[in-house]
Structure formats: structure tokens, C-alpha cells
Design a protein around this motif. Structure first.
Motif, mmCIF file in Angstrom:
data_model
loop_
_atom_site.group_PDB
_atom_site.id
_atom_site.type_symbol
_atom_site.label_atom_id
_atom_site.label_comp_id
_atom_site.label_asym_id
_atom_site.label_seq_id
_atom_site.Cartn_x
_atom_site.Cartn_y
_atom_site.Cartn_z
ATOM 1 N N LYS A 159 0.744 -1.416 0.021
ATOM 2 C CA LYS A 159 0.037 0.045 -0.099
ATOM 3 C C LYS A 159 0.942 1.143 -0.164
ATOM 4 C CE LYS A 159 -4.180 -1.759 1.877
ATOM 5 N NZ LYS A 159 -5.340 -1.448 2.510
ATOM 6 N N LEU A 160 2.166 1.359 0.672
ATOM 7 C CA LEU A 160 2.814 2.648 0.645
ATOM 8 C C LEU A 160 3.578 2.472 -0.448
ATOM 9 C CD1 LEU A 160 4.029 2.019 4.430
ATOM 10 C CD2 LEU A 160 2.432 3.790 3.455
ATOM 11 N N TYR A 161 4.333 1.403 -1.128
ATOM 12 C CA TYR A 161 5.173 1.747 -2.088
ATOM 13 C C TYR A 161 4.826 1.120 -3.500
ATOM 14 C CZ TYR A 161 8.440 2.385 1.899
ATOM 15 O OH TYR A 161 9.021 2.807 3.063
ATOM 16 N N ASP A 162 3.536 0.281 -3.487
ATOM 17 C CA ASP A 162 3.367 -0.399 -4.544
ATOM 18 C C ASP A 162 4.226 -1.461 -4.876
ATOM 19 O OD1 ASP A 162 0.967 0.870 -4.982
ATOM 20 O OD2 ASP A 162 1.593 2.360 -6.340
ATOM 21 N N ASP A 163 5.101 -1.944 -3.844
ATOM 22 C CA ASP A 163 5.949 -2.939 -4.123
ATOM 23 C C ASP A 163 6.005 -3.749 -2.766
ATOM 24 O OD1 ASP A 163 8.245 -4.613 -4.931
ATOM 25 O OD2 ASP A 163 9.790 -2.865 -4.638
ATOM 26 N N ALA A 164 5.695 -5.142 -2.853
ATOM 27 C CA ALA A 164 5.629 -5.545 -1.442
ATOM 28 C C ALA A 164 6.894 -6.402 -1.266
ATOM 29 C CB ALA A 164 4.692 -7.103 -1.710
ATOM 30 N N SER A 165 7.910 -6.257 -2.104
ATOM 31 C CA SER A 165 9.215 -6.750 -1.623
ATOM 32 C C SER A 165 10.148 -5.804 -0.679
ATOM 33 C CB SER A 165 10.112 -6.881 -2.719
ATOM 34 O OG SER A 165 10.280 -5.774 -3.365
ATOM 35 N N ARG A 166 9.417 -4.562 -0.447
ATOM 36 C CA ARG A 166 10.142 -3.589 0.489
ATOM 37 C C ARG A 166 9.483 -3.913 2.010
ATOM 38 N NH1 ARG A 166 10.376 2.198 -2.092
ATOM 39 N NH2 ARG A 166 11.733 2.236 -0.304
ATOM 40 N N CYS A 167 8.773 -5.027 2.317
ATOM 41 C CA CYS A 167 8.212 -5.051 3.551
ATOM 42 C C CYS A 167 9.468 -5.386 4.705
ATOM 43 C CB CYS A 167 7.472 -6.408 3.597
ATOM 44 S SG CYS A 167 8.249 -7.819 3.249
ATOM 45 N N ASP A 168 10.462 -5.814 4.280
ATOM 46 C CA ASP A 168 11.616 -5.960 5.215
ATOM 47 C C ASP A 168 12.192 -4.666 5.621
ATOM 48 O OD1 ASP A 168 11.668 -8.628 5.112
ATOM 49 O OD2 ASP A 168 13.015 -8.677 3.369
ATOM 50 N N GLU A 169 11.937 -3.648 4.854
ATOM 51 C CA GLU A 169 12.454 -2.180 5.397
ATOM 52 C C GLU A 169 11.533 -1.563 6.250
ATOM 53 O OE1 GLU A 169 12.648 0.565 1.813
ATOM 54 O OE2 GLU A 169 13.851 -0.973 0.881
ATOM 55 N N LEU A 170 10.089 -1.787 6.101
ATOM 56 C CA LEU A 170 9.307 -1.468 7.181
ATOM 57 C C LEU A 170 9.532 -2.254 8.442
ATOM 58 C CD1 LEU A 170 5.886 -1.294 5.251
ATOM 59 C CD2 LEU A 170 7.235 0.443 6.093
ATOM 60 N N ARG A 171 9.888 -3.409 8.540
ATOM 61 C CA ARG A 171 9.862 -4.049 9.710
ATOM 62 C C ARG A 171 11.113 -3.600 10.433
ATOM 63 N NH1 ARG A 171 8.467 -10.147 7.527
ATOM 64 N NH2 ARG A 171 10.366 -9.403 6.110
ATOM 65 N N GLN A 172 12.378 -3.404 9.763
ATOM 66 C CA GLN A 172 13.400 -3.134 10.702
ATOM 67 C C GLN A 172 13.398 -1.740 10.861
ATOM 68 O OE1 GLN A 172 16.462 -3.662 7.505
ATOM 69 N NE2 GLN A 172 16.485 -5.812 7.765
ATOM 70 N N GLU A 173 12.729 -0.739 10.361
ATOM 71 C CA GLU A 173 12.632 0.770 10.840
ATOM 72 C C GLU A 173 11.828 0.803 11.773
ATOM 73 O OE1 GLU A 173 13.149 4.457 10.993
ATOM 74 O OE2 GLU A 173 14.299 3.253 9.383
ATOM 75 N N ASN A 174 10.677 0.106 11.828
ATOM 76 C CA ASN A 174 9.764 0.117 13.056
ATOM 77 C C ASN A 174 9.566 -0.832 14.129
ATOM 78 O OD1 ASN A 174 7.900 2.574 11.795
ATOM 79 N ND2 ASN A 174 7.705 1.070 10.334
ATOM 80 N N LYS A 175 10.639 -1.639 13.947
ATOM 81 C CA LYS A 175 11.036 -2.579 15.134
ATOM 82 C C LYS A 175 10.062 -3.486 15.250
ATOM 83 C CE LYS A 175 14.677 0.340 17.212
ATOM 84 N NZ LYS A 175 14.536 1.518 16.139
ATOM 85 N N VAL A 176 9.467 -4.286 14.201
ATOM 86 C CA VAL A 176 8.170 -5.156 14.305
ATOM 87 C C VAL A 176 8.624 -6.445 14.956
ATOM 88 C CG1 VAL A 176 6.560 -6.176 13.024
ATOM 89 C CG2 VAL A 176 7.027 -3.793 12.431
#
Length: 79
Positions: A47-64
Motif C-alpha cells: 500500500k505504501l510503495y506499490d512494491d511488496a518486496s520492501r516489507c523488510d524495510e518497514l519491519r526493520q525501521e519500525n522494530k516489528v
């Protein structure tokens, strides 16, 4: 002899122009996001990037802790 000098000056001009273009690019900014329900990081990245492969960036940045249960608010890169 003049042709060699001219070719060298043209090559120098190209190298300087390429360097200035590469160093003058703006860096991506951090933006805050908010979803209205908890979503998996894969869906958020799509939803944010129109690219699902960037999910690792979100997890690392937000400490999920678990990628299936991301917090509704967080930070992401603008580009």
C-alpha cells in the motif's frame, strides 16, 4: 593536437556533469503513516510503495516483532 585537447575537454565536461547529477539528488525523507487496522508488513509495503518486496524495510525501521501484526502507525521512506 587541437582535436585531442577538445576531446579531453568534452570528456571532462561529461564527467563533471555526471558527478554533479549524482551528488545533487535529494535523499528520501521519512514520513509518518497511519492505518486504521493492524495489517501484515507485506500488505503495508504494497500500500505504501506499490512494491511488496520492501516489507523488510518497514519491519526493520519500525522494530516489528512479528510481521503479521504490525503497529498501525510508524515511519517509512518517502520514495
Amino acid at each position: 593536437m587541437d582535436q585531442m585537447v577538445f576531446q579531453t575537454l568534452v570528456a571532462l565536461h561529461g564527467a563533471v556533469t555526471n558527478h554533479l547529477v549524482a551528488t545533487a539528488r535529494p535523499l528520501p525523507r521519512m514520513v509518518n503513516f497511519r492505518f486504521f487496522e493492524p495489517l501484515p508488513s507485506l500488505v503495508m509495503a504494497y500500500k505504501l510503495y506499490d512494491d511488496a518486496s520492501r516489507c523488510d524495510e518497514l519491519r526493520q525501521e519500525n522494530k516489528v516483532v512479528h510481521p503479521a501484526f504490525c503497529p498501525m502507525t510508524g515511519q517509512a521512506l518517502s520514495a
